[in-house]
Design a protein around this motif. Structure first.
Motif, short mmCIF file in Angstrom:
data_model
loop_
_atom_site.label_atom_id
_atom_site.label_comp_id
_atom_site.label_asym_id
_atom_site.label_seq_id
_atom_site.Cartn_x
_atom_site.Cartn_y
_atom_site.Cartn_z
N HIS A 24 51.28 41.77 38.51
CA HIS A 24 50.13 40.99 39.53
C HIS A 24 50.29 39.53 38.68
N CYS A 39 43.50 37.90 42.06
CA CYS A 39 44.69 38.10 41.95
C CYS A 39 45.27 38.16 42.66
N CYS A 40 46.57 37.33 42.03
CA CYS A 40 47.19 37.78 43.69
C CYS A 40 47.37 36.81 44.67
N HIS A 76 43.19 45.33 41.38
CA HIS A 76 44.13 45.10 42.29
C HIS A 76 44.99 46.22 42.87
ZN LIG Z 1 47.38 41.47 42.05
#
Ligand SMILES: [Zn+2]
Length: 83
Positions: free
Chosen positions: A3, A24-25, A62
């Motif tokens: 991530h 995230c991401c 996540h």
């Molecule tokens: Zn992520």
């Protein structure tokens, strides 16, 4: 999966308190709000430590969400018979 996290927004809540949004991401559905005292945000070392912990939590959440989705997809269509 690995991530990546980033701060995408900060907000002054008051003279003593600030909030950041960590993503995230690059996925807005993962946005995580983290508040910190102004004295923490103003100090480079304390700010880095506070953000590092919050970013770790955001990445873990996540992954949990991805695992939850993958797990629930496996439950789709399973017929349970009750007699
Ligand atoms: Zn992520």
């Amino acid at each position: 999966m690995s991530h990546t996290t980033e701060v995408v927004k900060y907000e002054k809540l008051s003279n003593g308190q600030f909030a950041v949004t960590i993503r995230c991401c690059g996925n807005a559905s993962t946005d995580w709000s983290h508040t910190m005292a102004a004295e923490v945000a103003a100090d480079p070392e304390r700010r880095a430590a506070s953000l590092a912990e919050a970013k770790q939590s955001c990445a873990a959440l996540h992954q949990h969400a991805l695992d939850a989705e993958a797990g629930l997809i496996q439950e789709m269509g399973k017929i349970t018979e009750h007699v």
